[in-house]
Write an enzyme that holds these catalytic residues in place. Structure first.
Site, PDB file in Angstrom:
ATOM      1  N   GLU A  62     -36.607 -92.842 -33.449  1.00 45.19           N
ATOM      2  CA  GLU A  62     -37.079 -92.779 -32.063  1.00 45.19           C
ATOM      3  C   GLU A  62     -36.954 -94.139 -31.389  1.00 45.19           C
ATOM      4  OE1 GLU A  62     -41.126 -93.849 -30.653  1.00 45.19           O
ATOM      5  OE2 GLU A  62     -41.445 -91.720 -31.033  1.00 45.19           O
ATOM      6  N   ASP A 119     -36.263 -85.757 -32.158  1.00 39.18           N
ATOM      7  CA  ASP A 119     -36.265 -86.507 -30.898  1.00 39.18           C
ATOM      8  C   ASP A 119     -35.514 -87.814 -31.045  1.00 39.18           C
ATOM      9  OD1 ASP A 119     -38.326 -87.647 -32.489  1.00 39.18           O
ATOM     10  OD2 ASP A 119     -39.429 -88.303 -30.722  1.00 39.18           O
TER      11      ASP A 119
END
Length: 351
Positions: A62, A119
């Site tokens: 991330e 993500d």
């Protein structure tokens, strides 16, 4: 056969180059040189590692993806390449094209969890695609296409007429958990999906965007009417077992992603803003069983999110106070710069 393969490779490369011309690019940096210099002084080490200063100084996919994205938004190719080099070397170590999510400087080996975080992969692929368009780099487009294809193959599933984004390649599906599939609505980075569709074309990207927005609208738990960080969608949506039933640090970025993508109805944005804002004006995390406040988030990087959501819903402009950036901890500082870059790129407007 070799000639045939060569021709296919050539066609693929020409196709990517044609697609690069369609990727959104802007030479006007929406993150100022001063803000980027302050951010990287606080969180970027000389080896290209983005340091999570609020989480034991680890790094993760991330953070690397956010760092690459912000480097594009600041139009800094050298810093982008530095962050990408670390990411490619240290995290892209799985055999399926996705990134290991966690890298700890205190351990050997440094990768302490080989599972991916979807993500993070989306952020990395998105940043690479934007970089390909911004700097006319075919190698970035090819890397983005490979990661985006792996995301589709390993983490996007269709169940009961819905397109779902699994938080990781393993651990969250219907065969992994009694209450699976489990999703994390904050992993839906809506603005990335149309761009990833350029490098890895698939109708799944639009379906993921449409169904994801509908899911967030349906995730309204407790009297706060807020989404949980982790949601079981096996039957009726509910906070997933084994996780705190909370609107937590994951979910606080949902209004940011909706606002940046110019998605979400004014009613949804207003509901999220109202639910996450305390009387003091600070943001909060909340227990979704009792509705009680868990953490008061007074950092400007958190407070700017409900302010941006309110503005995007047709309310007042984001206050001048929140337009000033000074790095604090990695996570709120990152969210703050993403909010400010959107306002800068949108000429100060929210819609």
């Amino acid at each position: 056969m070799k000639l045939g393969i060569s021709r296919l490779v050539g066609i693929f490369c020409l196709s990517l180059m044609a697609l690069i011309a369609n990727i959104p690019a802007s030479r006007a940096a929406s993150v100022s040189p001063e803000a980027w210099a302050a951010y990287k002084s606080a969180f970027l080490d000389p080896g290209g590692r983005i340091i999570d200063t609020g989480n034991g100084n680890i790094s993760h996919s991330e953070g690397q993806g956010y760092g690459m994205w912000l480097a594009v938004l600041s139009d800094n190719l050298a810093d982008f390449e530095l962050i990408w080099s670390f990411t490619r070397t240290e995290l892209l170590v799985r055999d399926d094209g996705l990134s290991a999510w966690k890298w700890d400087p205190r351990t050997r080996p440094h990768v302490t969890d080989i599972n991916n975080a979807t993500d993070g992969d989306i952020l990395i692929a998105y940043a690479l695609a934007l970089a390909a368009g911004q700097w006319n780099r075919q190698d970035y487009a090819e890397a983005s296409a490979a990661i985006a294809s792996a995301i589709l193959k390993k983490t996007v599933v269709q169940r009961s007429g819905r397109t779902l984004l699994l938080p990781a390649a393993s651990g969250f599906g219907e065969n992994d958990r009694d209450d699976g599939p489990v999703v994390n609505p904050s992993y839906l980075i809506f603005e990335a999906f149309p761009v990833l569709n350029l490098v890895a074309p698939s109708p799944l990207w639009k379906a993921l965007s449409d169904d994801g927005a509908a899911q967030i609208g349906a995730f309204a738990f407790s009297d706060k009417k807020l989404p949980a960080d982790w949601v079981s969608v096996k039957t009726k949506p509910q906070p997933a077992s084994g996780f705190p039933a909370e609107f937590g640090y994951n979910a606080v970025r949902i209004p940011l992603y909706l606002s940046r993508a110019k998605m979400g109805s004014p009613e949804l944005l207003a509901r999220l803003k109202d639910g996450m804002t305390l009387e003091s004006g600070a943001a909060g995390t909340f227990d979704l069983k009792s509705g009680a406040v868990k953490d008061v988030l007074s950092d400007p990087g958190y407070r700017v999110i409900p302010a941006l959501a309110a503005c995007a819903a047709g309310g007042p402009a984001v206050s001048a106070e929140l337009h000033s950036f000074q790095p604090t901890l990695y996570y709120p500082s990152t969210l703050h710069l993403l909010a400010l870059s959107f306002l800068t790129g949108n000429n100060g407007e929210c819609r």
